[in-house]
Design a protein around this motif. Sequence first.
Motif, mmCIF file in Angstrom:
data_model
loop_
_atom_site.group_PDB
_atom_site.id
_atom_site.type_symbol
_atom_site.label_atom_id
_atom_site.label_comp_id
_atom_site.label_asym_id
_atom_site.label_seq_id
_atom_site.Cartn_x
_atom_site.Cartn_y
_atom_site.Cartn_z
ATOM 1 N N GLU A 200 0.826 -1.213 0.000
ATOM 2 C CA GLU A 200 0.000 0.000 0.000
ATOM 3 C C GLU A 200 0.862 1.266 0.000
ATOM 4 O OE1 GLU A 200 -3.300 0.264 -0.539
ATOM 5 O OE2 GLU A 200 -3.073 -1.874 -0.967
ATOM 6 N N ARG B 16 0.761 4.131 -2.774
ATOM 7 C CA ARG B 16 0.512 5.545 -2.481
ATOM 8 C C ARG B 16 1.644 6.414 -3.029
ATOM 9 N NH1 ARG B 16 -1.347 3.551 2.585
ATOM 10 N NH2 ARG B 16 0.494 4.311 3.673
ATOM 11 N N ASP C 256 -5.588 8.956 -7.832
ATOM 12 C CA ASP C 256 -6.098 8.388 -6.592
ATOM 13 C C ASP C 256 -5.460 7.002 -6.374
ATOM 14 O OD1 ASP C 256 -7.510 7.415 -4.463
ATOM 15 O OD2 ASP C 256 -9.500 7.867 -5.312
ATOM 16 N N ALA C 257 -4.862 6.849 -5.209
ATOM 17 C CA ALA C 257 -4.198 5.574 -4.925
ATOM 18 C C ALA C 257 -5.170 4.398 -5.036
ATOM 19 C CB ALA C 257 -3.573 5.604 -3.531
ATOM 20 N N LYS C 258 -6.426 4.651 -4.734
ATOM 21 C CA LYS C 258 -7.419 3.562 -4.780
ATOM 22 C C LYS C 258 -7.613 3.036 -6.196
ATOM 23 C CE LYS C 258 -10.225 4.804 -0.746
ATOM 24 N NZ LYS C 258 -9.802 6.220 -0.532
ATOM 25 N N GLU C 259 -7.248 3.863 -7.168
ATOM 26 C CA GLU C 259 -7.412 3.452 -8.560
ATOM 27 C C GLU C 259 -6.209 2.662 -9.075
ATOM 28 O OE1 GLU C 259 -10.283 4.334 -10.371
ATOM 29 O OE2 GLU C 259 -10.954 4.954 -8.374
ATOM 30 N N CYS C 260 -5.115 2.677 -8.272
ATOM 31 C CA CYS C 260 -3.907 1.962 -8.700
ATOM 32 C C CYS C 260 -3.937 0.533 -8.162
ATOM 33 C CB CYS C 260 -2.652 2.654 -8.169
ATOM 34 S SG CYS C 260 -2.470 4.365 -8.704
ATOM 35 N N SER C 261 -3.110 -0.304 -8.728
ATOM 36 C CA SER C 261 -2.997 -1.669 -8.223
ATOM 37 C C SER C 261 -1.534 -2.084 -8.254
ATOM 38 C CB SER C 261 -3.841 -2.617 -9.082
ATOM 39 O OG SER C 261 -3.387 -2.551 -10.420
ATOM 40 N N VAL D 262 -4.720 -1.355 6.638
ATOM 41 C CA VAL D 262 -4.720 -2.053 5.364
ATOM 42 C C VAL D 262 -5.581 -3.322 5.449
ATOM 43 C CG1 VAL D 262 -2.665 -3.421 5.861
ATOM 44 C CG2 VAL D 262 -3.235 -2.880 3.502
#
Lengths: 159, 734
Positions: free
Chosen positions: B131, B135, B144-149, B182
């Motif tokens: 995570e 970030r 947006d970090a939530k959109e990354c993997s 997390v």
Amino acid sequence: MALRLTVNGETHSLDIEADTPLLWVLRDELGLPGTKFGCGAGLCGACTVHLNGQPVRSCSTPVEMAADGEVTTIEGLGSGDRLHALQQAWIDHGVPQCGYCQSGQIMSAAHLLATNPSPARDEIVAAMTGNLCRCGTYSRIIAAVESVAAGEKPAQEEA
Amino acid sequence: MAMNRRDFLKVGAGASGSLMLSLSLPGCSGLPTGYEQETGEWRPDAWLEITRDDRIYFTLARVEMGQGTYTGLTTLIAEELEVAPGAIEPRFAPVADEYKNPLYKLQLTGGSTSLATSWEPLRTAGAEAREMLIRAAAGVWRVDAKECSASEGRVIHPNGIDSMRYGQLVELASKEILRGDVALKPAAEWKYIGKQNRRLDARAKSTGKAVYGIDVSLPDMVYAVVTRSPRYGGKVQSFNGDEVRAMAGVLEVMEIDRGVAIVADKYWRARKAQDALKVQWNFSEAIDLSTPEVFETYRKAADEDAGESERSEGDTESVLANADKVVEAEYSQPYLAHATLEPMNATAWYRNDHMEIWAPTQAPDLGRIAVARVTDLAPNEVTINTTFLGGGFGRRLTQDYIEEAAAVAFRMDRPVKVIWSREEDARHDLYRPAMLHRMKAGLNKGELSGWDHQIVGPQILNWYVRNAGPAQFPWTPKFLYNTLGKVGVWAEGIATPKDISAIEGAIEYPYQVANIDIRHTHIDPGVPITWWRSVGYSHNGFAVETFMDELAHEAGQDPYQFRRRLLANEPRHREVLDRAARLGGWDTPVPEGRARGIALMRSFGTYVAQVVEAGLEEGSIRVYKVAAAVDCGQVVNPAIVVDQIEGGILFGLTAALYGEITLEQGEVQQSNFHDYPLLRQYERPEVEVEIVDSTETPTGVGEPGVPPVIPALGNALFALTGKRQRTLPLKADA
């Protein structure tokens, strides 16, 4: 005594007491610790190497008996960076647990396949019975030897 | 395992700009670390390190002795970090509080606890690192970090095209704050847990490149062998040191606490010199007993002392007094050696007032105490480097071989490697205790009405506290090591609040019975003992599961069905029993000359049932087939589970068929593999292992394969011959 010993294709001149077991010469004089000390009495097979193509228990082979001979150890079993098919099979089949006996197991198996490329199950068992494994990897050893004897292609993936 | 993740995760930038994620395993936070604070010594944490060039290091705090931590624990980190397990390089941990096993509060690998205690902390550590990397990348891309993997060591941009390597991100990631919130991946998304089948150490171990303790090599290293008292407790009185010192290659002959050490330039010269060494021993405090006396002592103790109650329900005494039928039997088991294939060894180098040790040990922090004990050094002046272990099985929880190397090296100005011979390994082991069991049960109309089990023998912890106490409290002054050490251990509670080594496998009696009485009569004949793969379960398992078989026959019932009916409230026990019966063909005809036996034992949280098919061939016991069903919760590496259960079965068969250490006037009679044989390739039965699908927290598999096979084989032999064997090893001509 002074003697010459060829190990994994390299010739060494040594000055060493004649009754020193070959095992300790390989490990401590020549820096090849892949061959293991297990029992010192030829009972467990952990120290198995090839001397002039024959499997011997290096823990109970005085180095003078190997003088002028050719020795192959686990370190010299493959060719260069290429592993021997048995070593690859050992990896593919996940044979080792603690792993301590496996150099000796592989050397015994290598001699078997060198002299009998398509051994029957009974022949494999007989050839491998002199090598003890305390972890109990015996069934994977058989599977690995049989896969090489059957000419199965090794897995591509490396561990 | 509930914990606040913030408590055990810390993050920092490494000197080389690598991301270091350290994790303090749960249970450590309250541990005093006084002496380290006083000296200001830097104390490393357990940590994951990722370098700029994408190398990922994982410090492995549970030693690899064959049981598979090197692969299994790495798989846990890899799963959440989104890299292949093979992309991670495990390193063996140094001694540090963060690496302690939270169950024991010692840095110890044993009790089949590694996976259970690492399951959540290591996955969390991997997830936190992932995570933070995500970030960091999101910050660079301003998305947006939530959109990354994350995948395969890279962070993937929301556009699905761009990506950055972890190595590129470590510096930025190290500035990210740990959020402690997390989420761990759901099981459905696992790529490696439950699927990873390869062993990460297989290559090193198939090419001779894995470094075991015995392989350690240092500049100017010399070799030492130690002659120990042939009877435990004997002290050196005198020896012909001058004569031996004159022999070829001999550098030093010295008395140490544990005997007389010969140091020579070559191992073989030290061994040859040992043949010429003559030691006069003072046996005034040495053991003097022979094996039959051990059991006589046990019987006398059992007669005189009914034992401390360990479990008591109902009124067993009156139920047994009124039963239709009372069945009684006495079982016994001998001392057993560990016989790791790598003999005991350790290498020590004393220089600049510091001792550095290289050794195959299951408990490096105990090793540090062992060094401090025999030198002038404090524990923080000792470094322990752990290597691969050529087998452990509990033997390497005791640090006697490290103690020897340290004692010798402390008086040398060069590194010293101490190597034990096989004979020394067999004769100076610490053994699985010899035990005696008195069993009594009542049957009313074929129904079990009462169960009484008296266990007779020593407790192991008493042999252990001398180093365990100071390891838990390293500031303990040395002169108090032996006394306060023990108090400390009891206060802190090693392993469990009490030593259950004698009673484990007996007190968890799973079968339904209203009246049960289990007692332990403590008696220690003074023969050195320690843990041994499955320990108490190995001897209690034999007594309990053989006696269950006896009761089934007395009740005229099928041994499988007899057990099964008494497990109505124990679904996990019953499930493995049913599966083993099915897998072993319990209800199918047995080939001529063979018979089947069944047994069940839950140990270390794992349920295992086995069916053994055996016969007699040319005057020997022959085991044809072992079917095993195992429930160890969530499986991480299916191949390793199968290997450990099969390995445990062969280990148990070795004990059942051959295992016996005997004493004659205090001297161990066995010496090498001719008189302490191990099961060989040609004796290997066909083994089938079936794993129960489960999402329960994973439990260990290193030991649980051992206990059931011993009674299952005995029960098969009874079915074959009609003769019940109540002592081990089993005999063909009983």
